[in-house]
Scaffold this motif. Sequence first.
Motif, PDB file in Angstrom:
ATOM      1  N   ASP A  15       0.820  -1.209   0.000  1.00 35.14           N
ATOM      2  CA  ASP A  15       0.000   0.000   0.000  1.00 35.14           C
ATOM      3  C   ASP A  15       0.851   1.255   0.000  1.00 35.14           C
ATOM      4  O   ASP A  15       1.656   1.470   0.905  1.00 35.14           O
ATOM      5  N   HIS A  19      -3.365   4.914  -0.138  1.00 32.18           N
ATOM      6  CA  HIS A  19      -4.076   4.263   0.963  1.00 32.18           C
ATOM      7  C   HIS A  19      -4.174   5.147   2.207  1.00 32.18           C
ATOM      8  O   HIS A  19      -4.720   4.730   3.219  1.00 32.18           O
ATOM      9  N   GLN A  25      -9.075   3.125   2.019  1.00 35.73           N
ATOM     10  CA  GLN A  25      -8.886   2.172   3.113  1.00 35.73           C
ATOM     11  C   GLN A  25     -10.126   1.297   3.290  1.00 35.73           C
ATOM     12  O   GLN A  25     -10.020   0.086   3.501  1.00 35.73           O
ATOM     13  N   ALA A  28     -10.293  -1.163   0.280  1.00 32.50           N
ATOM     14  CA  ALA A  28      -9.263  -2.199   0.398  1.00 32.50           C
ATOM     15  C   ALA A  28      -9.616  -3.189   1.507  1.00 32.50           C
ATOM     16  O   ALA A  28      -9.448  -4.399   1.344  1.00 32.50           O
ATOM     17  N   ASN A  46       2.345  -1.568   4.270  1.00 26.58           N
ATOM     18  CA  ASN A  46       2.069  -0.154   4.060  1.00 26.58           C
ATOM     19  C   ASN A  46       3.401   0.585   4.013  1.00 26.58           C
ATOM     20  O   ASN A  46       4.337   0.240   4.743  1.00 26.58           O
TER      21      ASN A  46
END
Length: 66
Positions: A15, A19, A25, A28, A46
Amino acid sequence: KPDFFYHPDTWIFCDGTQHDDPAQQIDAAAQRKAQTDRGDEVIVYNYKDNLDSLVAKYPDIFKPVR
């Protein structure tokens, strides 16, 4: 859309800054929940996370390459 797939059932998502958007968010999370609900493993990296920690957490997935 996953960034990597490891046979038979592991999906890896990397991500980026997109994101950081709350709408992204939510989207996802819903997609990833659908994958875990069917029994697949989902790993999320992330851009703010420590990559070394993630790799250490999944030694069966992230193996040294010779």
